[in-house]
Design a protein around this motif. Sequence first.
Motif, PDB file in Angstrom:
ATOM      1  N   TYR A  98       0.918  -1.156   0.106  1.00  0.00           N
ATOM      2  CA  TYR A  98      -0.081  -0.108  -0.013  1.00  0.00           C
ATOM      3  C   TYR A  98       0.847   1.016   0.020  1.00  0.00           C
ATOM      4  CZ  TYR A  98       0.742   0.841   4.923  1.00  0.00           C
ATOM      5  OH  TYR A  98       1.325   1.066   6.133  1.00  0.00           O
ATOM      6  N   LYS A  99       0.202   2.445  -0.360  1.00  0.00           N
ATOM      7  CA  LYS A  99       0.927   3.686  -0.311  1.00  0.00           C
ATOM      8  C   LYS A  99      -0.233   4.688   0.587  1.00  0.00           C
ATOM      9  CE  LYS A  99      -1.073   5.540  -4.659  1.00  0.00           C
ATOM     10  NZ  LYS A  99      -1.930   6.572  -3.799  1.00  0.00           N
ATOM     11  N   GLY A 100       0.632   5.488   1.265  1.00  0.00           N
ATOM     12  CA  GLY A 100      -0.005   6.678   1.972  1.00  0.00           C
ATOM     13  C   GLY A 100       0.498   7.881   1.498  1.00  0.00           C
ATOM     14  N   CYS A 101      -0.290   8.763   0.939  1.00  0.00           N
ATOM     15  CA  CYS A 101       0.390   9.894   0.523  1.00  0.00           C
ATOM     16  C   CYS A 101      -0.520  11.198   1.111  1.00  0.00           C
ATOM     17  CB  CYS A 101       0.286  10.091  -0.896  1.00  0.00           C
ATOM     18  SG  CYS A 101       1.007   8.948  -1.912  1.00  0.00           S
ATOM     19  N   ALA A 102       0.222  12.182   1.903  1.00  0.00           N
ATOM     20  CA  ALA A 102      -0.516  13.511   2.438  1.00  0.00           C
ATOM     21  C   ALA A 102      -1.012  14.283   1.130  1.00  0.00           C
ATOM     22  CB  ALA A 102       0.623  14.379   2.997  1.00  0.00           C
ATOM     23  N   ARG A 103      -2.094  15.061   1.266  1.00  0.00           N
ATOM     24  CA  ARG A 103      -2.582  15.480   0.187  1.00  0.00           C
ATOM     25  C   ARG A 103      -1.790  16.908  -0.060  1.00  0.00           C
ATOM     26  NH1 ARG A 103      -9.210  15.159   1.998  1.00  0.00           N
ATOM     27  NH2 ARG A 103      -9.489  12.900   1.680  1.00  0.00           N
ATOM     28  N   GLN A 104      -1.231  17.251   0.781  1.00  0.00           N
ATOM     29  CA  GLN A 104      -0.603  19.021   0.550  1.00  0.00           C
ATOM     30  C   GLN A 104       0.714  18.635   0.213  1.00  0.00           C
ATOM     31  OE1 GLN A 104      -0.446  21.290   4.291  1.00  0.00           O
ATOM     32  NE2 GLN A 104       0.946  22.926   3.211  1.00  0.00           N
ATOM     33  N   ARG A 105       1.192  19.205  -0.752  1.00  0.00           N
ATOM     34  CA  ARG A 105       2.446  19.166  -1.360  1.00  0.00           C
ATOM     35  C   ARG A 105       3.310  20.394  -0.892  1.00  0.00           C
ATOM     36  NH1 ARG A 105       2.523  16.125  -6.214  1.00  0.00           N
ATOM     37  NH2 ARG A 105       4.515  17.463  -7.045  1.00  0.00           N
ATOM     38  N   PHE A 106       4.651  20.053  -0.702  1.00  0.00           N
ATOM     39  CA  PHE A 106       5.443  21.217  -0.034  1.00  0.00           C
ATOM     40  C   PHE A 106       5.878  22.380  -1.187  1.00  0.00           C
ATOM     41  CE2 PHE A 106       8.421  17.904  -0.146  1.00  0.00           C
ATOM     42  CZ  PHE A 106       9.078  17.941  -1.182  1.00  0.00           C
ATOM     43  N   SER A 107       5.829  23.717  -0.838  1.00  0.00           N
ATOM     44  CA  SER A 107       6.139  24.794  -1.552  1.00  0.00           C
ATOM     45  C   SER A 107       7.680  24.849  -1.340  1.00  0.00           C
ATOM     46  CB  SER A 107       5.436  26.012  -1.185  1.00  0.00           C
ATOM     47  OG  SER A 107       5.970  27.035  -1.965  1.00  0.00           O
ATOM     48  N   ASP A 108       8.571  24.670  -2.521  1.00  0.00           N
ATOM     49  CA  ASP A 108       9.963  24.510  -2.507  1.00  0.00           C
ATOM     50  C   ASP A 108      10.429  25.706  -3.397  1.00  0.00           C
ATOM     51  OD1 ASP A 108      12.239  23.752  -1.328  1.00  0.00           O
ATOM     52  OD2 ASP A 108      12.117  21.999  -2.825  1.00  0.00           O
ATOM     53  N   PRO A 109      10.381  26.783  -3.313  1.00  0.00           N
ATOM     54  CA  PRO A 109      11.045  27.860  -4.315  1.00  0.00           C
ATOM     55  C   PRO A 109      12.472  27.971  -4.324  1.00  0.00           C
ATOM     56  CG  PRO A 109       9.863  29.035  -2.460  1.00  0.00           C
ATOM     57  CD  PRO A 109       9.448  27.624  -2.456  1.00  0.00           C
ATOM     58  N   SER A 110      12.965  27.781  -3.067  1.00  0.00           N
ATOM     59  CA  SER A 110      14.408  27.728  -2.831  1.00  0.00           C
ATOM     60  C   SER A 110      15.220  26.297  -3.035  1.00  0.00           C
ATOM     61  CB  SER A 110      14.790  28.196  -1.286  1.00  0.00           C
ATOM     62  OG  SER A 110      14.135  27.401  -0.539  1.00  0.00           O
ATOM     63  N   GLY A 111      14.219  25.462  -3.151  1.00  0.00           N
ATOM     64  CA  GLY A 111      14.912  24.096  -3.491  1.00  0.00           C
ATOM     65  C   GLY A 111      15.256  23.271  -2.081  1.00  0.00           C
ATOM     66  N   LEU A 112      15.099  23.940  -0.896  1.00  0.00           N
ATOM     67  CA  LEU A 112      15.636  23.319   0.399  1.00  0.00           C
ATOM     68  C   LEU A 112      15.034  22.071   0.693  1.00  0.00           C
ATOM     69  CD1 LEU A 112      15.926  26.564   2.703  1.00  0.00           C
ATOM     70  CD2 LEU A 112      17.595  25.156   1.450  1.00  0.00           C
ATOM     71  N   LEU A 167       4.737   7.584  -6.755  1.00  0.00           N
ATOM     72  CA  LEU A 167       3.243   7.290  -6.270  1.00  0.00           C
ATOM     73  C   LEU A 167       2.614   8.372  -5.409  1.00  0.00           C
ATOM     74  CD1 LEU A 167       3.864   3.704  -4.714  1.00  0.00           C
ATOM     75  CD2 LEU A 167       2.541   4.218  -6.731  1.00  0.00           C
ATOM     76  N   CYS A 168       3.611   9.260  -4.734  1.00  0.00           N
ATOM     77  CA  CYS A 168       3.039  10.545  -4.226  1.00  0.00           C
ATOM     78  C   CYS A 168       3.659  11.881  -4.431  1.00  0.00           C
ATOM     79  CB  CYS A 168       3.652  10.104  -2.442  1.00  0.00           C
ATOM     80  SG  CYS A 168       2.761   8.770  -1.814  1.00  0.00           S
ATOM     81  N   GLY A 169       4.703  11.857  -5.247  1.00  0.00           N
ATOM     82  CA  GLY A 169       5.353  13.109  -5.742  1.00  0.00           C
ATOM     83  C   GLY A 169       5.926  13.731  -4.612  1.00  0.00           C
ATOM     84  N   LYS A 170       6.069  15.165  -4.442  1.00  0.00           N
ATOM     85  CA  LYS A 170       6.584  15.995  -3.324  1.00  0.00           C
ATOM     86  C   LYS A 170       5.524  16.292  -2.380  1.00  0.00           C
ATOM     87  CE  LYS A 170      10.783  17.452  -6.102  1.00  0.00           C
ATOM     88  NZ  LYS A 170      11.573  18.452  -6.639  1.00  0.00           N
ATOM     89  N   THR A 171       4.991  15.420  -1.747  1.00  0.00           N
ATOM     90  CA  THR A 171       4.070  15.670  -0.747  1.00  0.00           C
ATOM     91  C   THR A 171       4.746  15.899   0.730  1.00  0.00           C
ATOM     92  OG1 THR A 171       3.526  13.263  -0.276  1.00  0.00           O
ATOM     93  CG2 THR A 171       2.112  14.420  -1.840  1.00  0.00           C
ATOM     94  N   ILE A 172       4.114  16.530   1.501  1.00  0.00           N
ATOM     95  CA  ILE A 172       4.760  16.730   2.918  1.00  0.00           C
ATOM     96  C   ILE A 172       4.946  15.446   3.575  1.00  0.00           C
ATOM     97  CG2 ILE A 172       3.864  19.088   2.708  1.00  0.00           C
ATOM     98  CD1 ILE A 172       1.635  18.347   4.775  1.00  0.00           C
ATOM     99  N   ALA A 173       4.159  14.316   3.260  1.00  0.00           N
ATOM    100  CA  ALA A 173       4.687  13.268   4.070  1.00  0.00           C
ATOM    101  C   ALA A 173       4.191  12.095   3.050  1.00  0.00           C
ATOM    102  CB  ALA A 173       3.707  13.096   5.174  1.00  0.00           C
ATOM    103  N   SER A 174       4.928  10.902   3.316  1.00  0.00           N
ATOM    104  CA  SER A 174       4.677   9.954   2.414  1.00  0.00           C
ATOM    105  C   SER A 174       5.041   8.486   3.238  1.00  0.00           C
ATOM    106  CB  SER A 174       5.511   9.893   0.995  1.00  0.00           C
ATOM    107  OG  SER A 174       5.455   8.697   0.241  1.00  0.00           O
ATOM    108  N   ARG A 175       4.355   7.481   2.876  1.00  0.00           N
ATOM    109  CA  ARG A 175       4.917   6.248   3.584  1.00  0.00           C
ATOM    110  C   ARG A 175       4.192   5.159   2.216  1.00  0.00           C
ATOM    111  NH1 ARG A 175       4.003   3.810   9.097  1.00  0.00           N
ATOM    112  NH2 ARG A 175       4.442   1.583   8.791  1.00  0.00           N
TER     113      ARG A 175
END
Length: 308
Positions: free
Chosen positions: A38-52, A115-123
């Motif tokens: 299974y996968k678990g992906c947070a709905r919110q993606r992180f904003s990353d203008p600086s690439g940090l 599966l999740c992309g750049k979300t704020i949390a992923s499992r």
Amino acid sequence: MGFSSLKQLMSLCIISMALFSDLKLAKSASPDYTNLIYKGCARQRFSDPSGLYSQALSAMYGSLVTQSTKSRFYKTTTGTTSQSSITGLFQCRGDLSNNDCYNCVSRLPVLSGKLCGKTIASRVQLSGCYLLYEISGFAQISGMEMLFKTCGKNNVAGTGFEQRRDTAFGVLQNGVVSGHGFYATTYESIYVLGQCEGDVGDSDCNVCIKNALQKAQAECGSSISAQIYLHKCFIAYSYYPNGLPRGGGGSSPNYGSSGSSSSSSSSSSSGTTGKTVAIIVGGTAGVGFLVICLLFVKNLMKKKYDDY
């Protein structure tokens, strides 16, 4: 074109078909500990203008994969500031070798991205390992929260199975605690396995495993197999009325068998589906190549006779 040239072309066709056959076998022989559960992906993606965040995520992945060559559990935090830090961990099943653990974990960063992309949390949970990460400040959930379950379609009610299963569950619960987080055994043709997250103490592990076993009893009833994944532990069992395959206790059965499932996040059988698609595509390509070879030979033979 002479006979020797035709002979060389036919040899090329045969060799190519052999290569397609090897590809097909290689796809079908993929180890079952890398099947996606299974996968678990947070709905919110992180904003990353600086690439940090991207840098922290990449560093975390690298650290986890490196540590998987010598450990079955590792947890780390990366990031240049507390606001951009990411905490991640991996855990391999306790019966995997260091090499199998690495092979399993090394697949997880790519899978998590797909599966999740750049979300704020992923499992992402595979049969033999899982990876979890979350950014600083992500809301914590209870260690007892059920993330995923699957129950076997076949039932064996009224045969004394449930009594044997419950006894096996008791053996498993005691074994996981005495084994400090992992235990697998066989009791009267029932294979049971349990594991707690690597940083969970024995007392909390005992509570978590007990909770998971109770959920298996309530959710799956007399099903011959089940998997229950809580946030901090998981259990699985399979009943083999005709005896365990491959001699039993030395290796764990494949828990990727068909069954009904439920999850608080998306579940997937894409591991099996992917192999099936690869086999079909490989086989189709092989047949197509053979047809092309035969048509080419036919045209050459026709041209040869026309010349006469």
